[in-house]
Design an enzyme around this catalytic site. Structure first.
Site, PDB file in Angstrom:
ATOM      1  N   ILE A  46      -5.045  13.087   4.353  1.00 21.01           N
ATOM      2  CA  ILE A  46      -3.866  12.551   5.033  1.00 21.01           C
ATOM      3  C   ILE A  46      -2.594  12.960   4.306  1.00 21.01           C
ATOM      4  CG2 ILE A  46      -2.667  10.419   5.676  1.00 21.01           C
ATOM      5  CD1 ILE A  46      -5.523   9.198   6.108  1.00 21.01           C
ATOM      6  N   HIS A  86      -0.932  -2.057  11.641  1.00 21.93           N
ATOM      7  CA  HIS A  86      -2.113  -1.328  11.161  1.00 21.93           C
ATOM      8  C   HIS A  86      -2.746  -0.522  12.303  1.00 21.93           C
ATOM      9  CE1 HIS A  86      -5.686  -1.382   8.109  1.00 21.93           C
ATOM     10  NE2 HIS A  86      -5.483  -0.179   8.623  1.00 21.93           N
ATOM     11  N   ARG A  88      -3.726   1.682   2.032  1.00 19.21           N
ATOM     12  CA  ARG A  88      -4.259   0.333   1.888  1.00 19.21           C
ATOM     13  C   ARG A  88      -3.168  -0.568   1.309  1.00 19.21           C
ATOM     14  NH1 ARG A  88      -7.562   0.786   5.134  1.00 19.21           N
ATOM     15  NH2 ARG A  88      -9.835   0.814   4.933  1.00 19.21           N
ATOM     16  N   GLU A 148      -3.554  -9.278   6.353  1.00 18.39           N
ATOM     17  CA  GLU A 148      -3.211  -8.994   7.752  1.00 18.39           C
ATOM     18  C   GLU A 148      -4.308  -9.500   8.696  1.00 18.39           C
ATOM     19  OE1 GLU A 148      -4.780  -4.479   8.398  1.00 18.39           O
ATOM     20  OE2 GLU A 148      -2.964  -4.653   7.171  1.00 18.39           O
TER      21      GLU A 148
END
Length: 315
Positions: free
Chosen positions: A156, A281, A234, A263
């Site tokens: 990523i 998210h 994260r 969350e």
């Protein structure tokens, strides 16, 4: 032939459930009123777990399933799975890398753009009538040509870097080692030094004990009142208490966040801050990627029970 029994920890899209049910008997843990009793009732049949990255599978659950053979994670992150407990029992673990990389990088870059140019605020300026009554929207900050730091140059992080390169940004990164595929970027081993370099700090590394709070008060201070943190990794990678304090007192300029501790019940202090962009998210939340993730979860499970090589093994 009896279908393998799979404990489904959290909900999946309907299209994934329908496909999974063709090959497996799904036992829906998340629907059980008494989860512990539900597990005990079915423990002697469950040979697989289908979970999500943020839900994982802890030691207590793993130890409660004597016939467990595989844990298939819907997501690239697997830090919520107790890998030590799995390894002790030779339980296989898989995740869904690669298929979500581009979408996560897209959202990270989009958050940087949206926050820098205050796209959400500008829309409100138009809708509220302020454009007509008060004139032009206040000036914002450019992105092209600025300095970006990428903390974690994995799949990523590298794709974030590619997008930044298209905007002629000065790119530096921090990782465990310097990478041959990043010779056009500057390697900065220390996260504090990386933050000192950066106008924008992307957090794109894996989660877990080794990286917990790697973005600490020193990193945040080094980024400074004109800097921005973008987190699509994260929540545990950032010291959230230090982050909230710095945002509140202005010692950090801005944060664009897709992940949070606890969350979806995030710290309410985030909701009163003006210098944050909050996302639910959903970095991998496109139809295309979620379908590919579900297929990979399914394909790993099928491969295991067919006695074939796993497609994307973690253990």
């Amino acid at each position: 032939m009896t279908k393998p029994h799979i404990l489904q920890i959290g909900p999946y899209p309907t299209w994934d459930v329908e496909e999974l049910e063709k090959s497996f008997t799904l036992l829906k843990y998340y629907e059980a009123k008494d989860a512990e009793a539900f597990v005990a009732e079915h423990a002697d049949k469950i040979t697989g777990i289908a979970t999500r990255g943020e839900l994982g599978a802890n030691r207590a659950l793993i130890e409660a399933l004597p016939k467990l053979e595989i844990i298939s994670v819907y997501g690239v992150g697997y830090d919520a799975v107790d890998l030590t407990a799995a390894k002790e029992r030779n339980i296989r673990v898989t995740n869904t890398p690669d298929v979500l990389t581009q979408d996560v990088a897209d959202l990270g870059f989009a958050m940087m753009m949206a926050a820098s140019r205050n796209i959400i605020g500008a829309q409100q300026w138009v809708k509220s009538g302020n454009w007509a009554s008060k004139g032009m929207f206040p000036l914002q900050n450019r992105v092209f040509g600025k300095k970006v730091g990428i903390l974690g140059l994995g799949r990523i992080g590298y794709q974030v870097a590619r997008r930044c390169a298209a905007f002629d940004m000065d790119i530096a990164y921090s990782d465990l080692v310097e990478h041959d595929y990043a010779k056009d970027m500057t390697y900065v081993q220390d996260p504090v030094a990386l933050a000192e370099h950066a106008d924008f700090l992307f957090v794109t590394l894996t989660g877990g004990a080794a990286t917990k709070h790697i973005v600490n008060k020193d990193v945040i201070k080094a980024l400074g009142p004109n800097g921005m943190i973008i987190n699509v990794s994260r929540a545990s990678n950032i010291d959230e208490e230090a982050l909230l304090g710095a945002l509140a007192d202005g010692s950090l300029g801005f944060a664009a966040l897709d992940v949070f501790e606890g969350e979806p019940n995030l710290d309410p202090r985030f909701l009163s801050l003006e210098n944050v962009l909050l996302q639910p998210h959903h970095a991998s939340g496109t139809f295309e990627t979620r379908k590919a993730m579900g297929k990979l979860v399914r394909d790993n499970l099928i491969a295991h029970f067919d006695g074939r090589e796993l497609i994307s093994p973690v253990l």
